[in-house]
Design a protein around this motif. Structure first.
Motif: not given
Ligand code: AMP
Ligand code: MG
Length: 409
Positions: A37, A40, A160-162, A164-165, A167-168
């Motif tokens: 997390f 980045e 950021a998106a990666e 988030g992925l 975490a998803m």
């Protein structure tokens, strides 16, 4: 016939040859697991696939009513209310509906959702405006990620998106390539720390601080090894420290033909010099060597030269070491905003500001391009690749440029 002219014993290589010689020495550093997390900027070392479907059950995409499309526009009895996070509802029978909120599980039997805006509920009976279609407003199993779907490809940069992925899909750690450690050494009897008293004629060490910043911007850990005077033993000692502590060593200065330019012979003594001269302006004396399996770049002392050479050779190498699939800056075609004079004898990297003008990328020079003038790098977001010649390029002509920064206007 003997001559007093000092000439480099290193053959002149083209930019492309130099680039190939560097790449031949590079393999990505080993991978390591890091917390996902805060990862980045790091580069993924393995493909990462989804092990579950997202969503794992059909879910409401809107606030409204779950119902059976086959019932058409006939009135329905509203039997329950379903919310996100609620327990799995029982099946919906013919002629009934359920109030449902975004993210709630869609009950078995329901095959469409109608938004509140297109429905009216009165005394437990639901009236809808239009015939619903099967699948309306339902997020199906695996719609956002299917089981086995590639989530992150090896070599992709985490942003950021990666994060988030990761975490998803419930990944708290991620395999990434190790960050290269890069040691930076300045050379020169005349070079002093920026905060030290400056004797007349002395030069503040701008190169090391600029290079350390560039190293960090390239995603690496920067190690500052200070300033070495133009003395064989001190420079040798600092270089050896660099190879002991870092994956890559950068030096500035001391690569020309002066009697106190010691970096080339030192690198040759410690390891292998692959090239010592490049047909390029600025940066002709740029030197590339390997010592103890590690790369060393001898960058020129002039401030604009050292940073331009960092962009052209060092940054792509540092990105390659991190496993970046796209280590090079993109090349774009730009329209010249003014007359550009080429160098006669070699390709030149001119510093430019690239901006959108009437739907075209237009390059404006940053001013006088002498290699001593660090101001020629200020705010530059492009290196114009100007082929050698005698005829100036005119406003409106097109040339390729490396896009080294964001287009801001
Ligand atoms: P050299 O390649 O060592 O002959 O240096 C070329 C020019 O760059 C000289 O004018 C130096 O004073 C200048 N220079 C060398 N090192 C630095 C540095 N670290 N920061 C700013 N200028 C430097
Ligand atoms: Mg020097």
């Amino acid at each position: 016939m003997s001559s007093n002219r000092r000439e480099s014993s290193y053959p002149m290589v083209t930019f492309e040859e130099a680039y190939r010689m560097i790449n031949a020495q590079l393999t990505p550093l080993p991978a390591e697991q890091v917390p996902a997390f805060t990862a980045e900027g790091r580069i993924v070392a393995e493909d990462i696939n989804a092990t579950e479907a997202m969503p794992d059950i059909p879910k409401a995409m809107v606030d409204g009513y779950a119902l059976r499309a086959g019932d058409g526009t006939a009135a329905r009895r509203v039997l329950s209310e379903l919310t996100a996070g609620g327990s799995t509802p029982g099946p919906l029978t013919e002629g009934t509906a359920a109030r449902i909120m975004t993210g709630a599980p869609v009950p078995a039997g329901a095959d469409a959702l109608v938004m509140f805006e297109h429905a009216r509920e009165q005394e437990g009976m639901l009236q809808i405006e239009r015939v619903p279609q099967v699948g309306d407003n339902i997020r199906n199993i695996g719609q956002d990620a299917a089981i086995g779907e590639l989530i992150l490809a090896q070599g992709s940069v985490l942003s950021a998106a990666e994060v988030g992925l990761l975490a998803m899909i419930g990944r708290t750690s991620v395999p990434v390539y190790r960050r290269p450690k890069v040691a930076v050494i300045s050379t020169g009897d005349e070079v002093v720390e920026p905060d030290a008293p400056r004797p007349i004629g002395a030069v503040r060490d701008s190169n090391r601080y600029a290079l350390l910043a560039a190293v960090r911007e390239a995603g690496c850990a920067a190690i500052s090894l200070g300033i070495a005077p133009d003395a064989w033993d001190t420079q040798r000692e600092l270089l050896l420290r660099g190879f002991a502590e870092a994956d890559v060593v950068l030096t500035s200065g001391g690569v020309s033909l002066g009697t106190r330019d010691l970096v080339k012979p030192l690198l040759a003594e410690l390891g292998t010099v692959h090239f010592g001269r490049v047909l390029l302006k600025p940066g002709k004396p740029t030197t590339f060597a390997t010592v103890q399996g590690k790369c060393a770049f001898g960058l020129p002392g002039n401030p604009a030269s050292s940073l331009v050479m960092f962009e052209v050779f060092v940054r792509p190498a540092l990105r390659r070491l991190q496993g970046d699939l796209h280590p090079e800056r993109p090349t774009v075609q730009v329209v010249l905003g003014e007359t550009i004079r080429p160098a006669q004898d070699r390709p030149e990297c001119q510093r430019v500001l690239i901006a959108w003008r009437n739907g075209r990328l237009v390059a404006q020079t940053t001013g006088v391009q002498t290699s001593t003038r660090l101001l020629s790098m200020r705010s530059a977001n492009g290196l114009l690749l100007v082929p050698p010649g005698t005829t100036p390029y005119q406003p409106g002509d097109t040339l390729p440029a490396l896009l080294t920064g964001a287009i801001r206007e």
